[in-house]
Design an enzyme around this catalytic site. Structure first.
Site, PDB file in Angstrom:
ATOM      1  N   CYS A  89      -3.422   4.627   9.476  1.00 22.03           N
ATOM      2  CA  CYS A  89      -2.150   4.058   9.933  1.00 22.03           C
ATOM      3  C   CYS A  89      -1.489   4.899  11.028  1.00 22.03           C
ATOM      4  O   CYS A  89      -0.310   4.691  11.344  1.00 22.03           O
ATOM      5  CB  CYS A  89      -1.189   3.915   8.752  1.00 22.03           C
ATOM      6  SG  CYS A  89      -1.790   2.786   7.480  1.00 22.03           S
ATOM      7  N   CYS A  92       0.839  -1.199   0.000  1.00 22.99           N
ATOM      8  CA  CYS A  92       0.000   0.000   0.000  1.00 22.99           C
ATOM      9  C   CYS A  92       0.874   1.249   0.000  1.00 22.99           C
ATOM     10  O   CYS A  92       0.609   2.196  -0.748  1.00 22.99           O
ATOM     11  CB  CYS A  92      -0.925  -0.012   1.217  1.00 22.99           C
ATOM     12  SG  CYS A  92      -2.132   1.335   1.230  1.00 22.99           S
ATOM     13  N   CYS A  93       1.917   1.250   0.837  1.00 26.13           N
ATOM     14  CA  CYS A  93       2.847   2.385   0.868  1.00 26.13           C
ATOM     15  C   CYS A  93       3.543   2.562  -0.480  1.00 26.13           C
ATOM     16  O   CYS A  93       3.785   3.689  -0.914  1.00 26.13           O
ATOM     17  CB  CYS A  93       3.887   2.196   1.967  1.00 26.13           C
ATOM     18  SG  CYS A  93       3.271   2.404   3.649  1.00 26.13           S
ATOM     19  N   CYS A  96      -0.759   8.525   7.127  1.00 31.43           N
ATOM     20  CA  CYS A  96      -2.128   8.346   6.650  1.00 31.43           C
ATOM     21  C   CYS A  96      -3.057   8.102   7.844  1.00 31.43           C
ATOM     22  O   CYS A  96      -2.652   7.528   8.858  1.00 31.43           O
ATOM     23  CB  CYS A  96      -2.199   7.172   5.681  1.00 31.43           C
ATOM     24  SG  CYS A  96      -1.386   7.483   4.101  1.00 31.43           S
ATOM     25  N   CYS A 153       7.996   3.490   5.802  1.00 30.22           N
ATOM     26  CA  CYS A 153       7.053   3.241   4.715  1.00 30.22           C
ATOM     27  C   CYS A 153       7.747   2.775   3.448  1.00 30.22           C
ATOM     28  O   CYS A 153       7.115   2.248   2.549  1.00 30.22           O
ATOM     29  CB  CYS A 153       6.253   4.507   4.409  1.00 30.22           C
ATOM     30  SG  CYS A 153       7.266   5.902   3.904  1.00 30.22           S
TER      31      CYS A 153
END
Length: 241
Positions: free
Chosen positions: A196, A110-111, A193, A221
């Protein structure tokens, strides 16, 4: 001259040197407190260092408001780099919107989609990039240097606030009336984010609220990591520039 004044002067010299000797250069701002210090220093001195942020699509409303405040206070439009919609859609379709909670690999993917790939686009064509990283932020950043060779992006990387403490950051912000993310007043010393990031408890590490479900030594990340290693491999002295 006080110890802080000496520290500040060194940082101002570093930024001026970046603008002079490493043009074109860009500052990757996370819009957090450290980054607002650098934003203020760059824009007050009208240095030719562009400022961008990674608009991941999952940022807090308070973080996005900082972009508006920079425009209001400094008259500057921060460049926004967003993830590729198709990549986001594919990830969500396969793993769910919050699939990153399921494993470290899915979180890193995702990062990669939301931050690392856009960062690559933002850095393209530049000679150097600037970050707001500090050694005191976490164990993963304890060996941080002010100037480094970023072999992954084939450019020079600068961390002008590497020597600054949390107290130094807030002293500058308060002394200069620098706008900052209101989440810092709600127990968020480090902000990423929204899904997170959580507030931290008294006595916790400043980055304890980032990916809080993971082991502390995995809490990067990937913006500053390549092949599992932090990409601060080579220190470059000022004399070599």
């Amino acid at each position: 001259m006080s110890e802080f004044d000496t520290l500040l002067a060194a940082t101002q010299d570093t930024l001026a040197r970046i603008a002079r000797d490493f043009s074109p250069a860009v500052f990757a701002s996370s819009l957090a407190a450290e980054d607002m210090v650098l934003t203020d220093l760059i824009l007050r001195a009208t240095l030719s260092i562009g400022i961008f942020t990674l608009e991941t699509g999952r940022l807090h409303a308070e973080t996005l408001h900082v972009i508006d405040r920079i425009k209001e206070v400094y008259g500057y439009d921060v460049a926004l780099y967003r993830p590729e919609p198709a990549a986001v859609d594919a990830y969500v379709a396969q793993h769910g919107l919050n699939g990153f909670y399921d494993s470290i690999d899915l979180r890193k993917e995702c990062c990669r989609i939301r931050k690392i790939e856009p960062l690559g686009r933002a850095l393209t064509g530049n000679k150097a990039w600037v970050t707001g990283q500090r050694r005191a932020q976490s164990s993963t950043r304890a060996a941080l240097d002010v100037q480094e060779s970023d072999d992954a992006h084939r450019m020079t990387k600068f961390n002008p606030l590497a020597d600054w403490s949390e107290q130094d950051v807030w002293h500058y912000i308060r002394s200069n009336n620098v706008p900052y993310n209101s989440l810092h007043d709600k127990g968020y010393p480090s902000i990423g984010c929204e899904p997170c990031t959580r507030a931290v408890q008294p006595g916790e590490d400043v980055r304890a609220g980032r990916w809080w479900w993971e082991n502390p030594d995995t809490k990067e990340c990937g913006l500053h990591v390549v092949d599992g290693k932090l990409i601060r491999i080579k220190q470059v002295s000022a004399q070599q520039s």
